[in-house]
Design a protein around this motif. Structure first.
Motif, PDB file in Angstrom:
ATOM      1  N   ALA A 147       0.831  -1.209   0.000  1.00 28.68           N
ATOM      2  CA  ALA A 147       0.000   0.000   0.000  1.00 28.68           C
ATOM      3  C   ALA A 147       0.860   1.251   0.000  1.00 28.68           C
ATOM      4  O   ALA A 147       0.553   2.237  -0.677  1.00 28.68           O
ATOM      5  CB  ALA A 147      -0.941  -0.010   1.204  1.00 28.68           C
ATOM      6  N   LEU A 148       1.963   1.226   0.755  1.00 26.82           N
ATOM      7  CA  LEU A 148       2.882   2.361   0.770  1.00 26.82           C
ATOM      8  C   LEU A 148       3.531   2.539  -0.600  1.00 26.82           C
ATOM      9  O   LEU A 148       3.597   3.660  -1.121  1.00 26.82           O
ATOM     10  CB  LEU A 148       3.957   2.153   1.838  1.00 26.82           C
ATOM     11  N   ALA A 149       3.987   1.449  -1.191  1.00 29.78           N
ATOM     12  CA  ALA A 149       4.635   1.524  -2.503  1.00 29.78           C
ATOM     13  C   ALA A 149       3.681   2.083  -3.550  1.00 29.78           C
ATOM     14  O   ALA A 149       4.093   2.848  -4.437  1.00 29.78           O
ATOM     15  CB  ALA A 149       5.128   0.142  -2.928  1.00 29.78           C
ATOM     16  N   ALA A 150       2.414   1.741  -3.449  1.00 29.57           N
ATOM     17  CA  ALA A 150       1.420   2.232  -4.415  1.00 29.57           C
ATOM     18  C   ALA A 150       1.280   3.740  -4.344  1.00 29.57           C
ATOM     19  O   ALA A 150       1.080   4.410  -5.367  1.00 29.57           O
ATOM     20  CB  ALA A 150       0.073   1.560  -4.180  1.00 29.57           C
ATOM     21  N   THR A 151       1.408   4.306  -3.151  1.00 29.30           N
ATOM     22  CA  THR A 151       1.318   5.770  -3.050  1.00 29.30           C
ATOM     23  C   THR A 151       2.539   6.429  -3.668  1.00 29.30           C
ATOM     24  O   THR A 151       2.436   7.500  -4.271  1.00 29.30           O
ATOM     25  CB  THR A 151       1.166   6.230  -1.579  1.00 29.30           C
ATOM     26  N   HIS A 152       3.699   5.800  -3.536  1.00 31.30           N
ATOM     27  CA  HIS A 152       4.911   6.376  -4.116  1.00 31.30           C
ATOM     28  C   HIS A 152       4.836   6.412  -5.638  1.00 31.30           C
ATOM     29  O   HIS A 152       5.393   7.303  -6.270  1.00 31.30           O
ATOM     30  CB  HIS A 152       6.138   5.566  -3.687  1.00 31.30           C
ATOM     31  N   ASP A 153       4.166   5.441  -6.216  1.00 31.49           N
ATOM     32  CA  ASP A 153       4.091   5.336  -7.672  1.00 31.49           C
ATOM     33  C   ASP A 153       2.865   6.013  -8.260  1.00 31.49           C
ATOM     34  O   ASP A 153       2.649   5.972  -9.467  1.00 31.49           O
ATOM     35  CB  ASP A 153       4.071   3.858  -8.088  1.00 31.49           C
ATOM     36  N   ALA A 154       2.053   6.648  -7.421  1.00 38.24           N
ATOM     37  CA  ALA A 154       0.759   7.155  -7.879  1.00 38.24           C
ATOM     38  C   ALA A 154       0.896   8.391  -8.750  1.00 38.24           C
ATOM     39  O   ALA A 154       1.615   9.328  -8.401  1.00 38.24           O
ATOM     40  CB  ALA A 154      -0.122   7.485  -6.678  1.00 38.24           C
ATOM     41  N   PRO A 155       0.189   8.419  -9.901  1.00 41.15           N
ATOM     42  CA  PRO A 155       0.087   9.679 -10.651  1.00 41.15           C
ATOM     43  C   PRO A 155      -0.757  10.654  -9.841  1.00 41.15           C
ATOM     44  O   PRO A 155      -1.548  10.254  -8.973  1.00 41.15           O
ATOM     45  CB  PRO A 155      -0.631   9.262 -11.934  1.00 41.15           C
ATOM     46  N   LEU A 156      -0.595  11.928 -10.113  1.00 39.29           N
ATOM     47  CA  LEU A 156      -1.245  12.937  -9.289  1.00 39.29           C
ATOM     48  C   LEU A 156      -2.752  12.745  -9.218  1.00 39.29           C
ATOM     49  O   LEU A 156      -3.343  12.878  -8.144  1.00 39.29           O
ATOM     50  CB  LEU A 156      -0.912  14.331  -9.835  1.00 39.29           C
ATOM     51  N   ASP A 157      -3.379  12.389 -10.347  1.00 42.01           N
ATOM     52  CA  ASP A 157      -4.832  12.294 -10.351  1.00 42.01           C
ATOM     53  C   ASP A 157      -5.355  11.046  -9.648  1.00 42.01           C
ATOM     54  O   ASP A 157      -6.557  10.884  -9.455  1.00 42.01           O
ATOM     55  CB  ASP A 157      -5.386  12.362 -11.775  1.00 42.01           C
ATOM     56  N   ASP A 158      -4.452  10.137  -9.245  1.00 39.35           N
ATOM     57  CA  ASP A 158      -4.875   8.931  -8.523  1.00 39.35           C
ATOM     58  C   ASP A 158      -4.289   8.880  -7.121  1.00 39.35           C
ATOM     59  O   ASP A 158      -4.464   7.902  -6.405  1.00 39.35           O
ATOM     60  CB  ASP A 158      -4.439   7.683  -9.309  1.00 39.35           C
ATOM     61  N   TYR A 159      -3.595   9.956  -6.739  1.00 36.23           N
ATOM     62  CA  TYR A 159      -2.898   9.923  -5.454  1.00 36.23           C
ATOM     63  C   TYR A 159      -3.860   9.778  -4.277  1.00 36.23           C
ATOM     64  O   TYR A 159      -3.628   8.975  -3.377  1.00 36.23           O
ATOM     65  CB  TYR A 159      -2.045  11.182  -5.262  1.00 36.23           C
ATOM     66  N   ARG A 160      -4.928  10.557  -4.283  1.00 39.13           N
ATOM     67  CA  ARG A 160      -5.806  10.552  -3.120  1.00 39.13           C
ATOM     68  C   ARG A 160      -6.451   9.183  -2.886  1.00 39.13           C
ATOM     69  O   ARG A 160      -6.611   8.753  -1.752  1.00 39.13           O
ATOM     70  CB  ARG A 160      -6.865  11.641  -3.265  1.00 39.13           C
TER      71      ARG A 160
END
Length: 246
Positions: A147-160
């Motif tokens: 879950a942490l890694a997914a936030t690091h890789d998130a594009p801005l429009d999917d970050y939240r």
């Protein structure tokens, strides 16, 4: 027009040193409050960067990031030259510079923001402490790291969305279905408010640093550290929301 010194004096009741953990967010909150209260009227200049940075006890780099956000929102403008500086612009009809502010104001009519923020902090800090104190299974560790890694890789429009999933994962791993359900409900309220304010890259970078420190503390079994990081993290979100509210 009042002098810059007079303007600085009027800010004394509002501007104060920010806490080290959330310097950007709390500085933004305070300067937004200055603008909302009209302590520096439209057309007047804010105190010099050096003065503002000293009052808030932040670096001038951080202050410039705050002023850039305010400029992007159409609240101030930067002028160069001998008589340059950062000048307050006339306020738009809606807060936060547009229709998002109007939508936020409508949502606030049915939400007690302080209650939501405090309840969220209680649940999040408690969940972080429980996870660290009781430890996680191997599967729990894998899920939290993923879950942490997914936030690091998130594009801005999917970050939240990915940020929400990280926090929900932590709540679920605390081992209390009641806590998880309550957190899901309060997080929906928080996201409804966050959707009405701009995504700020500087804030997201700071959040990511806190997320990493939080997960490290949980996996190290440092309950006090996990609770403190989460409390600071929630405080940053609260400062941003209070800053943009009118």
């Amino acid at each position: 027009m009042a002098s810059e010194i007079d303007s600085a004096d009027r800010l004394t009741p509002v501007l104060r040193p920010v806490r080290a953990g959330n310097g950007f967010e709390e500085a933004l909150e305070q300067i937004l409050q200055v603008l909302r209260l009209g302590l520096v009227p439209a057309g007047e200049r804010l105190p010099a960067e050096r003065d503002l940075a000293e009052r808030l006890r932040i670096s001038r780099v951080t202050l410039r990031e705050v002023l850039k956000v305010l400029q992007d929102q159409g609240l101030v403008e930067s002028r160069r030259g001998r008589y340059g500086g950062t000048f307050v612009l006339p306020r738009p009809d809606t807060p936060a510079g547009g229709s998002a502010g109007a939508e936020l104001r409508r949502r606030l009519e049915s939400v007690d923001v302080e209650d939501v923020l405090r309840f969220r902090e209680v649940l999040e800090v408690g969940a972080a402490g429980l996870c660290a104190a009781h430890g996680l299974t191997d599967e729990g560790v894998r899920r939290l790291r993923a879950a942490l890694a997914a936030t690091h890789d998130a594009p801005l429009d999917d970050y939240r969305r990915r940020d929400t999933l990280l926090h929900l994962t932590l709540a679920e791993l605390a081992g209390s279905p009641t806590l998880t359900a309550q957190y899901a409900a309060v997080r929906a309220d928080v996201n409804g408010l966050l959707d009405c304010i701009p995504l700020l890259v500087r804030n997201l970078e700071h959040s990511q640093q806190q997320h990493t420190a939080l997960v490290d503390a949980v996996l190290d079994g440092d309950a006090d550290g996990a609770r403190e990081v989460m409390r600071e993290h929630c405080g940053g979100t609260a400062a941003l929301l209070r800053g943009f509210l009118t």
